[in-house]
Design an enzyme around this catalytic site. Sequence first.
Site, PDB file in Angstrom:
ATOM      1  N   GLY A 128       0.827  -1.197   0.000  1.00  0.00           N
ATOM      2  CA  GLY A 128       0.000   0.000   0.000  1.00  0.00           C
ATOM      3  C   GLY A 128       0.859   1.243   0.000  1.00  0.00           C
ATOM      4  N   CYS A 129       0.324   2.310   0.512  1.00  0.00           N
ATOM      5  CA  CYS A 129       1.020   3.592   0.601  1.00  0.00           C
ATOM      6  C   CYS A 129       2.368   3.414   1.291  1.00  0.00           C
ATOM      7  CB  CYS A 129       0.140   4.566   1.389  1.00  0.00           C
ATOM      8  SG  CYS A 129       0.970   6.044   1.964  1.00  0.00           S
ATOM      9  N   PHE A 130       3.441   3.903   0.663  1.00  0.00           N
ATOM     10  CA  PHE A 130       4.743   3.679   1.281  1.00  0.00           C
ATOM     11  C   PHE A 130       4.912   4.414   2.595  1.00  0.00           C
ATOM     12  CE2 PHE A 130       6.526   6.247  -2.572  1.00  0.00           C
ATOM     13  CZ  PHE A 130       6.182   7.485  -2.041  1.00  0.00           C
TER      14      PHE A 130
END
Length: 175
Positions: free
Chosen positions: A9-11
């Site tokens: 997902g979002c880093f």
Amino acid sequence: MAQAIFAGGCFWCTEAVFRDVIGVEAVESGYIGGSKADPTYKEVCSGLTGHAEAIRVTYDPQSLRYADLLDIFFVTHDPTQLNRQGNDVGTQYRSAIFPLDDDQRAEAEAGIARAQAERDQPVVTTIEGPATWYPAEDYHQEYWQGEGQRNSYCLAVIPPKLMKLRKSFANRVKA
């Protein structure tokens, strides 16, 4: 020191979890697994490059095993969601492991099997690579260093991930 690369997902949301783990020396946000050399954030967000938002974890293998990192990875994101994590949708948010050698590949396969044994839904995490790592732009690397830069999405997503980390791996969390 050793390194591991995960996409979940979002880093920024993934990075926040691993920064709290004892034995982790550094976490870098970046892109991996796509076809375009040196992509930008905007290009990766378009979903057209094939890259995933990912983190590269530098850790001390004397105090933390790769298998431990995998277990933390699987507990702190949802590996049953195909090409998404919550509201983040697209192949750039896929759940993937990018092993750096044959030993990590074997450990990744074992990690997926452990994660699957704990779930009723299929684990869709892929093992990919070899692939080239591209660091995210500097302003992404400094995201968590400035209090004023945190956005409401991350503030909503990260605390539950940190709670899962602390609940499942209390002995692995930095004070």
